[in-house]
Design an enzyme around this catalytic site. Sequence first.
Site, PDB file in Angstrom:
ATOM      1  N   GLU A 168     -54.552 -78.076  44.704  1.00  0.00           N
ATOM      2  CA  GLU A 168     -53.413 -78.457  44.897  1.00  0.00           C
ATOM      3  C   GLU A 168     -53.380 -80.114  44.546  1.00  0.00           C
ATOM      4  O   GLU A 168     -52.515 -80.556  44.088  1.00  0.00           O
ATOM      5  CB  GLU A 168     -53.072 -78.338  46.364  1.00  0.00           C
ATOM      6  CG  GLU A 168     -52.653 -77.053  46.483  1.00  0.00           C
ATOM      7  CD  GLU A 168     -53.618 -76.093  47.002  1.00  0.00           C
ATOM      8  OE1 GLU A 168     -54.843 -76.458  46.980  1.00  0.00           O
ATOM      9  OE2 GLU A 168     -53.491 -75.025  47.298  1.00  0.00           O
ATOM     10  N   GLU A 220     -56.110 -69.377  49.120  1.00  0.00           N
ATOM     11  CA  GLU A 220     -55.864 -69.608  50.347  1.00  0.00           C
ATOM     12  C   GLU A 220     -55.594 -68.022  50.837  1.00  0.00           C
ATOM     13  O   GLU A 220     -55.922 -67.719  51.992  1.00  0.00           O
ATOM     14  CB  GLU A 220     -54.351 -70.244  50.564  1.00  0.00           C
ATOM     15  CG  GLU A 220     -54.861 -71.906  50.431  1.00  0.00           C
ATOM     16  CD  GLU A 220     -53.200 -72.469  50.431  1.00  0.00           C
ATOM     17  OE1 GLU A 220     -52.409 -72.303  49.658  1.00  0.00           O
ATOM     18  OE2 GLU A 220     -53.146 -73.437  51.636  1.00  0.00           O
TER      19      GLU A 220
END
Length: 768
Positions: free
Chosen positions: A586, A566
């Site tokens: 995730e 990210e």
Amino acid sequence: MTDQITKICVIGAGTMGAGIAAQVANAGLPVLLLDIVPKEGDRSAIAKGAVARMLKTEPAAFMSKSAAKLVETGNIDDDLAKVAECDWVIEAIIERLDLKQALYAKLEALVRPGTAVSSNTSTIPLAHLIEGRGAEFRRNFLITHFFNPPRYMRLLEVVSGPETAPDLTARISDFADRALGKSIVVCKDTPGFIANRIGTFWIQSGLNAAFDLGLTVEEADAIVGKPMGVPKTGIFGLVDLVGIDLMPHLKASLTSTLAPNDPYHAIAIDHPLITKMIAEGYTGRKGKGGFYRLNRVGGKRKEAIDLATGEYRAQAKPPKLPGDLAAVLALPGKQGAYAWAVLGATLAYAASLAGEIADSVLAIDDAMKLGYNWKWGPFELIDKLGADKVAARLAADGQPVPAILGMAGAEGFYRTDGGKRQYRSLDGAWHDVVRPDGVLLLSDIKLASKPLLKNGSAALWDVGDGVVALEFTSKMNAFDADIMGLIQKAIPLVAAQYKALVIYNEGGNFSAGANLGLALFAVNIAAWGEIDKLIAGGQQTFKALKYAPFPVVAAPFGIALGGGCEVCLHADAIQAHAETYIGLVECGVGLIPGWGGCGEMLHRWQSAPGMPKGPMPATAKVFEMVSTAQVSRSGAQAREMGVMRAGDGVTMNRDRLLADAKSRALALVDGYQPPEAPTFRPAGAGGKAALALAVDGFRKLGMATPYDEVVAAQLAEVLCGGEADMTDTLSEEDMLALERKAFLQLTRDPRTIARIEHMLTTGKPLRN
Ligand code: NAD
């Protein structure tokens, strides 16, 4: 030789030739791969088969499927004349002098003037290879010794002869460094060059001493492993890995070529157990088993061989050892004796060879670090122990003491002087370690300067020309509040005093993502407010980075997962190392990307060139990638996944990553404008229904678990815009709010907690 290398021919499509050809293709160059004509069938079947095999090998030889298309296959009877199209011909046929010489005789008549021809030989002296060839061929000939597997092993040993044109060696080396990502070590033309000469001696010493002293293989490997900075396979595990049957070949080739007074002859003995193992097919991991094996009869049991009886028995836990090398060497009894028997002999051998196999101790250390994955080279190990102390212990044993140890004395072979790392040349003088042009290392910068900012998990460094580097220093470079805090402090500092920021470090991996241990702690004490702060804080920090008034370039390498991915998605550009394993993973721990990853990834796909109209194609693409926790297996694949965009770059050589990222950042400085905030067209309820249907199908096929379906539904909720419908437009803030909501909901589910706990304890995802 032409200035530019635009096409390469590799002859011999075996283990090495095929791997080298793949690496040339990985560099984006066309490559012609030739082998002999088989007795029957397709005349180019061997080279074609090699490409097919490489598409399946693990670890992968190709960085992307499209790279494989750059390999043109053929055979030496029909296609050899095509070498005239090539700027470099790499010979990697079997290790036989007569066959290599015969091939060169043919090549001599076919190559264009100035074409480089090199051999990948492991053992044959260059002088023998060029016997009978003319002056032009000799001028353009050198040895380029790659290590197996060629994509992953960074070492390239380069040997030129007295007649090789220096500019040819320089240009081939430069190409191999920049385009193929290799670290060049210049070797002298001696048997086994540097790494295998010392490595074979080391392995043989380790085997001999374990038999002599009556150690178990577990003890031996534990002693050689961590304390000496060697991969945890140690020596027995390494021999299992490369093939026990390779040992007699290495031995035969070295004993037949080394001078009669070389100390290797005295240690090159056969062990009846090893001879028997090879004869019975116990050749290591590729065979029925080796010094270690996994016994699958009646359940899986890890076993090791008893060196005294030759029988397998249950594998024992490695012994507890001191962390410090000197302490291990001082251990009483056979453990300390073993450590010294292996290390003392190997260091003495390396020291005695310094001038013979290389021009500097630096070359020898580099070769062992890059070719055998040692953490420290022999001379760095000597420095750790003290050259004077090593010399004294050798003398006390009645062994010859290499003169170079006396020269190094208590000062050793390396030092830092005036912020520069220096090494000692063979005559004792100190020299700066000089990096090639375009190589910039944070480790060098650290010797000469102090960080601009620093806390327990990150630091900020001035890397010159107005650029600063943000370094993560936490365990596994995992994100925590300290990293976020340092980024927040860095932004005004860079804005006021510098031009650009690169996100870069020299740890084992770029970043393993958010610190799951901290997240779990907060969840376990039901500190929902803390978790909300963690998510919102991370989102704000990454947005601040994205809209900072200066260019930000992320330079990932190795593992860059979850938050590690990210942070890269929020940079203006990405300069990735070729070996970058990046992705939003995730969902594997029952979560969704919560630091802006969903919106950033969606925006990338919505604005990707050639995307079909409407919100659904981009949404489906991102959903598939994130719900399956897809991770790139190279920089090239990161591009295919849309993590990297058109203006982003891949650096083949790890040592060039910082300099490349810095130039990319500087190129963005003039007229820099932060990016415009994206808007999103949601796929809405229809989108969610379509994605749910797809996941349901996967669950029925057994490819998704019940909880995967729950997590995927939350991901779909975010990516499809929550309650919005297809006529709405969502802002970046809207997307972030959806992310936070879904993330918080998932953290409250015990099945997410179970996934996180499982990941923390086993390192593997729980499929609940
Ligand atoms: P290999 O046996 O896997 O492959 C050799 C290939 O050469 C085979 O496909 C064979 O058909 C082909 N071949 C034989 N004669 C030929 C000819 N006249 N023309 C064209 N092709 C011919 O061998 P390898 O392990 O790939 O080794 C190749 C070279 O690389 C050797 O010189 C070896 O010493 C060296 N090397 C090997 C390693 C290693 O770990 N295997 C490492 C470094 C260097």
